[in-house]
Design a protein around this motif. Structure first.
Motif, mmCIF file in Angstrom:
data_model
loop_
_atom_site.group_PDB
_atom_site.id
_atom_site.type_symbol
_atom_site.label_atom_id
_atom_site.label_comp_id
_atom_site.label_asym_id
_atom_site.label_seq_id
_atom_site.Cartn_x
_atom_site.Cartn_y
_atom_site.Cartn_z
ATOM 1 N N LYS A 68 0.850 -1.179 0.000
ATOM 2 C CA LYS A 68 0.000 0.000 0.000
ATOM 3 C C LYS A 68 0.885 1.227 0.000
ATOM 4 O O LYS A 68 1.764 1.373 0.851
ATOM 5 N N LEU A 69 0.666 2.141 -0.958
ATOM 6 C CA LEU A 69 1.438 3.364 -1.069
ATOM 7 C C LEU A 69 0.881 4.431 -0.128
ATOM 8 O O LEU A 69 -0.277 4.336 0.301
ATOM 9 N N PRO A 70 1.687 5.454 0.191
ATOM 10 C CA PRO A 70 1.181 6.548 1.042
ATOM 11 C C PRO A 70 -0.055 7.224 0.470
ATOM 12 O O PRO A 70 -0.857 7.795 1.199
ATOM 13 N N THR A 71 -0.226 7.154 -0.862
ATOM 14 C CA THR A 71 -1.394 7.765 -1.504
ATOM 15 C C THR A 71 -2.647 6.916 -1.334
ATOM 16 O O THR A 71 -3.741 7.352 -1.696
ATOM 17 N N GLY A 72 -2.473 5.671 -0.816
ATOM 18 C CA GLY A 72 -3.597 4.762 -0.687
ATOM 19 C C GLY A 72 -3.675 3.743 -1.799
ATOM 20 O O GLY A 72 -4.441 2.772 -1.714
ATOM 21 N N THR A 73 -2.913 3.929 -2.868
ATOM 22 C CA THR A 73 -2.897 2.981 -3.978
ATOM 23 C C THR A 73 -2.366 1.634 -3.509
ATOM 24 O O THR A 73 -1.375 1.554 -2.778
ATOM 25 N N VAL A 74 -3.018 0.547 -3.926
ATOM 26 C CA VAL A 74 -2.589 -0.803 -3.592
ATOM 27 C C VAL A 74 -2.147 -1.498 -4.868
ATOM 28 O O VAL A 74 -2.843 -1.444 -5.894
ATOM 29 N N GLY A 75 -0.970 -2.129 -4.825
ATOM 30 C CA GLY A 75 -0.462 -2.815 -6.003
ATOM 31 C C GLY A 75 0.609 -3.809 -5.620
ATOM 32 O O GLY A 75 0.768 -4.159 -4.437
ATOM 33 N N TRP A 76 1.366 -4.268 -6.624
ATOM 34 C CA TRP A 76 2.376 -5.314 -6.413
ATOM 35 C C TRP A 76 3.747 -4.795 -6.802
ATOM 36 O O TRP A 76 3.908 -4.070 -7.782
ATOM 37 N N ILE A 77 4.767 -5.212 -6.011
ATOM 38 C CA ILE A 77 6.145 -4.805 -6.262
ATOM 39 C C ILE A 77 7.044 -6.039 -6.191
ATOM 40 O O ILE A 77 6.813 -6.951 -5.383
ATOM 41 N N ALA A 78 8.062 -6.075 -7.067
ATOM 42 C CA ALA A 78 8.977 -7.216 -7.103
ATOM 43 C C ALA A 78 9.797 -7.277 -5.817
ATOM 44 O O ALA A 78 10.342 -6.263 -5.360
ATOM 45 N N GLY A 79 9.909 -8.454 -5.227
ATOM 46 C CA GLY A 79 10.631 -8.617 -3.968
ATOM 47 C C GLY A 79 12.111 -8.304 -4.081
ATOM 48 O O GLY A 79 12.749 -7.918 -3.096
ATOM 49 N N SER A 80 12.678 -8.420 -5.298
ATOM 50 C CA SER A 80 14.111 -8.141 -5.487
ATOM 51 C C SER A 80 14.424 -6.656 -5.410
ATOM 52 O O SER A 80 15.596 -6.273 -5.347
ATOM 53 N N LEU A 81 13.380 -5.814 -5.418
ATOM 54 C CA LEU A 81 13.590 -4.364 -5.443
ATOM 55 C C LEU A 81 13.197 -3.690 -4.136
ATOM 56 O O LEU A 81 13.089 -2.464 -4.074
ATOM 57 N N VAL A 82 12.994 -4.495 -3.103
ATOM 58 C CA VAL A 82 12.671 -3.937 -1.788
ATOM 59 C C VAL A 82 13.447 -4.684 -0.709
ATOM 60 O O VAL A 82 13.964 -5.787 -0.927
ATOM 61 N N GLU A 83 13.522 -4.036 0.447
ATOM 62 C CA GLU A 83 14.104 -4.667 1.636
ATOM 63 C C GLU A 83 13.014 -4.739 2.687
ATOM 64 O O GLU A 83 12.426 -3.714 3.045
ATOM 65 N N LEU A 84 12.740 -5.955 3.163
ATOM 66 C CA LEU A 84 11.638 -6.150 4.095
ATOM 67 C C LEU A 84 12.143 -6.074 5.528
ATOM 68 O O LEU A 84 13.222 -6.566 5.848
ATOM 69 N N LYS A 85 11.373 -5.407 6.377
ATOM 70 C CA LYS A 85 11.758 -5.351 7.780
ATOM 71 C C LYS A 85 10.527 -5.078 8.636
ATOM 72 O O LYS A 85 9.538 -4.486 8.168
ATOM 73 N N LYS A 86 10.631 -5.517 9.872
ATOM 74 C CA LYS A 86 9.635 -5.145 10.879
ATOM 75 C C LYS A 86 10.066 -3.815 11.454
ATOM 76 O O LYS A 86 11.165 -3.681 11.986
ATOM 77 N N GLN A 87 9.243 -2.797 11.297
ATOM 78 C CA GLN A 87 9.623 -1.474 11.793
ATOM 79 C C GLN A 87 8.931 -1.185 13.110
ATOM 80 O O GLN A 87 7.703 -1.199 13.212
ATOM 81 N N ALA A 88 9.767 -0.946 14.086
ATOM 82 C CA ALA A 88 9.209 -0.554 15.382
ATOM 83 C C ALA A 88 9.087 0.950 15.404
ATOM 84 O O ALA A 88 10.068 1.659 15.264
#
Length: 612
Positions: A68-88
C-alpha cells in the motif's frame, strides 16, 4: 546479540507509556520502481515509487509483495527491489528547542534503530538552517554552522562538507514526508542534544551567535547571504505580505542578523535592515579575525577607462565582408564603451560613455544589405551616453578591436561556429537498474516514456552539431549501465568543452507546463569560477528553446543535480517540456516538435560560443 536485546528492553522501559507499533514495511531499494496491478512483469504499471520509499506490506505471492502506497494505492512490487523489515515505531516523543516545546504536523518517532526521526521542515524552521530537496536524486541538503550536510533517502552513508560519514540509520519518506535522524543532523549543526527520560523529551540547545555590535573575538563565524536573483526585494518583515523597503541585485553580499522560517533578517551595505527570502540567496560563512590592514595595492582595482573626458561620435561605417560585416565607430577621443546582446529580436548593443552624437550623416538609421545584419541604429540614449544598436538577422560571432590611439572601434560580425569543439550530449534516464529493467524516467498520462523522448532529441542534437563540425559524444544511444556520476566522468575524461543533459519535466499537477534550463555553480565551491559561463550557457539554451517551442518560459534555475555537480566544464540540464501535462506530452510525441527542440538546443550552444 544479548546486549542488543537488553538495550532494546532498556529503551522500551524508558519510553513506557509511549504509543508503540510493529508493522511489516518494504523499503524500496531500486532507483525508480514500478508498482503493477498484479504480481507479474507483464501486468500494467499503475504507479512508480522511488528509492527509500516505505510501503506497507499487505501480503505476498511468490517473489512479489502486495503493498500500500502513502497515496492509498494498492499494487504489487517485485521482492528483489525492496528490503523487508519489521519497523518498530515509537511515538509520543516531545522535542524542546531552547526550552520551547515544538508542535509538529507530523509527529517525531523512534525508529527500529532507536533513533529519533523528525520531519525535515523542523530542521529548517527551528534549527536555523537552509534545507533543499533534490527530487531527482532523493537527496536532502542541509546548510548551517559552516556545514553542508547531504543525506539520501534509504542510504546510511551521508556526506558532511564532502566527506563521507556512516550513520546507524537512514532517512526515509514516511506518509509523504521526509524524516531525518535528529541526533546526526543536530550534532553536525552544532546543536547540543540531551534526553530527559522522565518526560520523554529531547532537549535541543542552539549555540548562540555573537550579538550585533558586540565583540566577536578572533575566529568567530559570521554569515553572509549572497543574492542569486537578478533583482530581489528587501521587505519590512519575514513574508511576502510585508512592504518592500529596498532592493538588491545579484551578487550583493548581505550580513545575516537572524532568521524566521524561510526568511533571513539582513543588513545591507548602506546600513539598512530588512528581510529577504532564503530561496533567493546562498549562505556563505566568513571568518572574523584580526589581520593586517590592506596595503594600497592589495585590493584588485578596475582598469581605468581609456578616456574620462567628454567625447563625440563622429562617424559610423559599415563594410560588407565575404561572410559578414565590418562596422567601424569613430570618436573624437579614445572611446570608452561597453557592449551586450539582446534577443527577441537579436541585437548587439554598444554603449559609449560620456559621449554625444556628432555624426557627419543625417538620421538615426544606417540601412545595411547583409545576410547577418539588417540595419544599424544610433541614438542619444541619455544626456551623456550614446548608443549604437546593430540589428541582427541570425546567430553571429562578434570580434572587437580598438585602433592604437583608441579613437576607432572595429566590430567584425561573422557567422558563429562550433567547429572543433567537443560536446557531450546526455539523454536522461535509460539506466539499467538492479533486476535488469531500464529507468524510463517520467511517464506521461498516455504512456509516453521520458527516456525515449529525450534519446530521440539527443540523437538529433548530436547529428546537427556534427554537421556544424563539432565532435559529439553521447552518454547513451539506448539503455546504459552508467550511473549519473559516470556520465559526468565521460565528459571529464575527454576534456569536453560542454556537457548538455536533456530531460522532460514532470509534476503531480497535470496543469504545470513550460520549459526550464538548470545550471549549478555555488559561490562556496570550486565551480564558482565557472558561474558566469554556466549561467550564460543556460541562458542561451533557454532563450532559444522558448523562442522555438513557444512554451511557457520558466527561466534558468540553479539546482544541485549530479551531472551538473560532477562535470568540470560548463554544463546544463534542459527540461524541454512537461511530459506530465497532456498537451505537452502530445507535443513531445511529435517528430516535428522534437526536431525543433534539438535545433533550439544547438542554436543555444552556438550562441554560447559566439556571443561576447
Amino acid at each position: 546479540m544479548l546486549f542488543r536485546f537488553l538495550l532494546a528492553v532498556f529503551i522500551l522501559s524508558i519510553f513506557a507509556g509511549a504509543a508503540f507499533a510493529a508493522e511489516e514495511k518494504a523499503t524500496v531499494t531500486g532507483s525508480v520502481v514500478n508498482i503493477r496491478s498484479s504480481p507479474s512483469l507483464e501486468a500494467k504499471v499503475i504507479s512508480k515509487v522511488a528509492r527509500g520509499q516505505e510501503l506497507e506490506v499487505l501480503g505476498q505471492e511468490g517473489e512479489w509483495y502486495r503493498v500500500k502506497l502513502p497515496t492509498g494505492t494498492v499494487g504489487w512490487i517485485a521482492g528483489s527491489l525492496v528490503e523487508l523489515k519489521k519497523q518498530a515505531a515509537m511515538t509520543g516523543v516531545k522535542i524542546k528547542v531552547d526550552g520551547r516545546l515544538i508542535s509538529f504536523d507530523v509527529e517525531p518517532y523512534i525508529d527500529a534503530q532507536s533513533r529519533t526521526m523528525v520531519p525535515i521542515r523542523f530542521v529548517a524552521n527551528e534549527l536555523g538552517s537552509q534545507v533543499f530537496w533534490k527530487q531527482a536524486e532523493q537527496e536532502v541538503v542541509i546548510t548551517g554552522n559552516d556545514r553542508i550536510i547531504q543525506l539520501w533517502i534509504g542510504q546510511s552513508l551521508a556526506r558532511v562538507n564532502g566527506k563521507e560519514v556512516a550513520m546507524d540509520t537512514v532517512p526515509v519518506l514516511k506518509n509523504g514526508r521526509t524524516m531525518v535522524p535528529l541526533r546526526f543532523v543536530s550534532d553536525n549543526l552544532g546543536v547540543e542534544v540531551t534526553w530527559d527520560g522522565a518526560t520523554r523529551t529531547v532537549l535541543l540547545q542552539k549555540v548562540k551567535a555573537p550579538g550585533k555590535g558586540g565583540e566577536t573575538g578572533t575566529g568567530t563565524m559570521a554569515k553572509l547571504a549572497v543574492v542569486t536573483g537578478n533583482v530581489v526585494n528587501i521587505r519590512s518583515g519575514p513574508g511576502l505580505e510585508y512592504e518592500v523597503i529596498n532592493q538588491v541585485v545579484k551578487g550583493d553580499a548581505l550580513t545575516v542578523l537572524g532568521q524566521s522560517g524561510d526568511w533571513f533578517q539582513v543588513e545591507t551595505r548602506n546600513g539598512g535592515q530588512g528581510w529577504i527570502a532564503n530561496w533567493l540567496v546562498v549562505l556563505r560563512t566568513v571568518q572574523n579575525q584580526a589581520s593586517r590592514s590592506a596595503e594600497p595595492e592589495d585590493r584588485p582595482r578596475p582598469a581605468p577607462p581609456l578616456y574620462t573626458g567628454a567625447n563625440k561620435l563622429l562617424d559610423i561605417e559599415a563594410k560588407d565582408l565575404e561572410d559578414g560585416l565590418l562596422v567601424t565607430v569613430v570618436g573624437a577621443h579614445p572611446l570608452n564603451y561597453s557592449h551586450f546582446s539582446l534577443t527577441n529580436p537579436r541585437r548587439l548593443v554598444l554603449d559609449f560613455l560620456n559621449t554625444t552624437l556628432e555624426l557627419d550623416w543625417e538620421g538615426d538609421y544606417l540601412p545595411v544589405n547583409n545576410e547577418l545584419v539588417g540595419a544599424i541604429r544610433v541614438g542619444q540614449f541619455t544626456e551623456d551616453q550614446a548608443r549604437v544598436v546593430i540589428d541582427l538577422k541570425d546567430l553571429y560571432s562578434a570580434g572587437f578591436s580598438l585602433s592604437e590611439d583608441g579613437k576607432r572601434l572595429t566590430v567584425k560580425i561573422q557567422p558563429p561556429t562550433v567547429k572543433g569543439k567537443t560536446i557531450v550530449i546526455d539523454p536522461g534516464h535509460g539506466s539499467i537498474q538492479p533486476g535488469g529493467w531500464s529507468d524510463p524516467g517520467a511517464v506521461g498520462p498516455n504512456g509516453l516514456y521520458e527516456k525515449d523522448v529525450v534519446l530521440d532529441i539527443g540523437l538529433k542534437v548530436a547529428d546537427l552539431l556534427t554537421k556544424e563540425g563539432a565532435s559529439v559524444v553521447l552518454t547513451r544511444t539506448g539503455n546504459t549501465v552508467l550511473s549519473l556520476a559516470e556520465r559526468a566522468q565521460v565528459a571529464n575524461e575527454i576534456n569536453a568543452d560542454l556537457f548538455i543533459s536533456i530531460h522532460a519535466n514532470a509534476s503531480p499537477s497535470p496543469s504545470l507546463a513550460g520549459t526550464a534550463t538548470y545550471y549549478y555553480a555555488p559561490w562556496n565551491s570550486q565551480l564558482a569560477t565557472q558561474r558566469a559561463a554556466r549561467e550564460k550557457l543556460a541562458r542561451c539554451v533557454q532563450q532559444e528553446l522558448v523562442r522555438e517551442l513557444q512554451r511557457r518560459d520558466i527561466g534558468i534555475l540553479e539546482e544541485n543535480f549530479s551531472v551538473l555537480r560532477n562535470t568540470t566544464m560548463p554544463s546544463v540540464l534542459v527540461e524541454t517540456a512537461f511530459i506530465s501535462n497532456p498537451e505537452e506530452e502530445g507535443l513531445l510525441s511529435q517528430e516535428a516538435f522534437r526536431q525543433k527542440a534539438a535545433q533550439a538546443i544547438v542554436r543555444g550552444i552556438i550562441r554560447f560560443f559566439a556571443e561576447p
